[in-house]
Write an enzyme that holds these catalytic residues in place. Structure first.
Site, PDB file in Angstrom:
ATOM      1  CG  ASP A 209       2.714  -7.198   1.602  1.00  0.00           C
ATOM      2  OD1 ASP A 209       2.823  -6.145   1.068  1.00  0.00           O
ATOM      3  OD2 ASP A 209       1.737  -8.167   1.592  1.00  0.00           O
TER       4      ASP A 209
ATOM      5  CG  ASP B 293      -1.454  -3.814  -2.193  1.00  0.00           C
ATOM      6  OD1 ASP B 293      -2.019  -3.607  -3.240  1.00  0.00           O
ATOM      7  OD2 ASP B 293      -2.046  -4.206  -1.297  1.00  0.00           O
TER       8      ASP B 293
END
Length: 379
Positions: free
Chosen positions: A91, A152
């Site tokens: 991320d 994601d």
């Protein structure tokens, strides 16, 4: 004043007040049913969204209080990078695209640019050559997560595409494209739904199978993951002009829209039983709306689906503003209610999500002023 303007002014007021309440800490989710945010000292995967909100508010208003607060978050991200604090995950794009890269895009601050490029190198450390993918979680060789990709990550790839444009180093683009191709092949199902995660053999890259970490079942469609896919594949198309990515984004968008309830805001999983108390995920709808606006910007003017997508996004955004926003609750900290973090895990199933607030504000500003966020630089 239009409904978008009213919502934006409410967001600016709440964000301005939250600067003083949060200080040098970062909001994550609420845990009290949607009253106040749980804070952390810049050590979570979500912290870039607060930075991004501050930059959006500054771009819209020109208020230096937002700029100063946003710049302080970038310094916090610089310190986090130098301390290598909780960065061993994929991320990195969420963290540094909305903080350091945002400052570069807005102010052309060279130190911010260099920090974003170093963050891209940190993300490249997640590349697993045998399987040709970015490992989502855990250290290399991890018995559970060593072969895992998740949808994601499509939103983290823009940091690498951008790094290629800045440096000319093909490694960034090649890795991003290979991962996007693998995600399109294995995470997107034939019926246009998506897996949350997929596993590969770590030694040779052979596919093992799809499952979920946060959805209802391994074969269900977690709505936030579907939304990440809509936006992420659209961004891969913007950077590469590979029409397979554009078509994939459209496929995922059609599925999302065709499975929405009457009020146009998603439940937490498209396959979860709908009964009294089934959690929504307003954050999934906020991500989807921002992603659909990006997709619309990339579609041909003559595309027969344009009018349908335009109509549906206005309905969805109006529902978020009129039915889920906190416009009439001046003392709460979040912008939209009824977000869900990890329903099966019992983590904040009906609360504020800072990423929901970010994408909600990004979509509003795009609708009202054409401000597009910080996933790419206008070319």
């Amino acid at each position: 004043m239009s409904v978008w303007q009213t919502a934006i002014e409410d967001a600016l007021q709440k964000t301005r007040r939250n600067i003083g309440k949060f200080g040098d800490q970062f909001p994550h989710v609420s845990t009290d049913g949607g009253r106040s945010y749980e804070l952390n000292a810049n050590e979570d995967w979500t912290d870039g969204f607060w930075s991004g909100m501050l930059w959006l508010c500054y771009e819209h208003s020109g208020d230096d209080a937002f700029r100063q607060a946003a710049a302080r978050t970038v310094e916090s991200f610089r310190e986090r990078y130098e301390a290598d604090r909780v960065l061993d995950h994929h991320d990195i794009g969420f963290l540094y695209s909305l903080s350091a890269k945002a400052q570069w895009i807005i102010e052309k601050d060279e130190a911010a640019r260099q920090l974003a490029l170093r963050a891209a190198d940190k993300l490249m450390a997640r590349w697993r050559e045998p399987g040709q993918y970015f490992q989502a979680w855990g250290p290399a060789g991890d018995s559970v997560n060593g072969g895992r990709i998740i949808i994601d990550c499509m939103m983290n790839l823009p940091l690498l595409y951008w790094a290629f444009e800045q440096t000319g180093d093909e490694r960034y683009r090649q890795a991003a494209v290979l991962h996007a191709d693998k995600s399109r092949r294995y995470l997107v199902r034939g019926d246009d739904s998506s897996y949350h995660t997929f596993h590969f053999d770590q030694k040779n890259g052979e596919p093992i199978g799809g499952d979920t970490a946060q959805g209802y079942t391994n074969g269900s469609t977690w709505t936030r993951g579907q939304a990440w896919g809509v936006y992420g594949f659209a961004l891969s198309y913007r950077y590469t002009e590979d029409r397979l990515y554009l078509e994939t984004s459209k496929r995922l968008a059609r599925f999302f829209l065709s499975h929405l309830p009457e009020d146009e805001v998603a439940y937490w999983d498209f396959n979860a039983p709908i009964e009294a108390g089934t959690p929504r995920d307003s954050s999934a709808s906020a991500i989807f709306c921002a992603g659909l606006l990006e997709l619309l910007d990339l579609m041909d003017e003559s595309d027969p689906e344009r009018a349908y997508f335009e109509r549906r996004i206005r309905l969805a955004m109006e529902s978020l503003v009129l039915n889920y926003s906190t416009i009439n609750e001046p003392n709460v900290e979040g912008l939209i209610k009824r977000g869900s973090y990890h329903v099966r895990g019992g983590s904040s199933p009906d609360d504020f999500m800072i990423w929901g607030d970010y994408y909600y504000l990004e979509a509003l500003l795009r609708l009202e002023k054409g401000i597009k966020g910080y996933w790419y630089e206008d070319r």
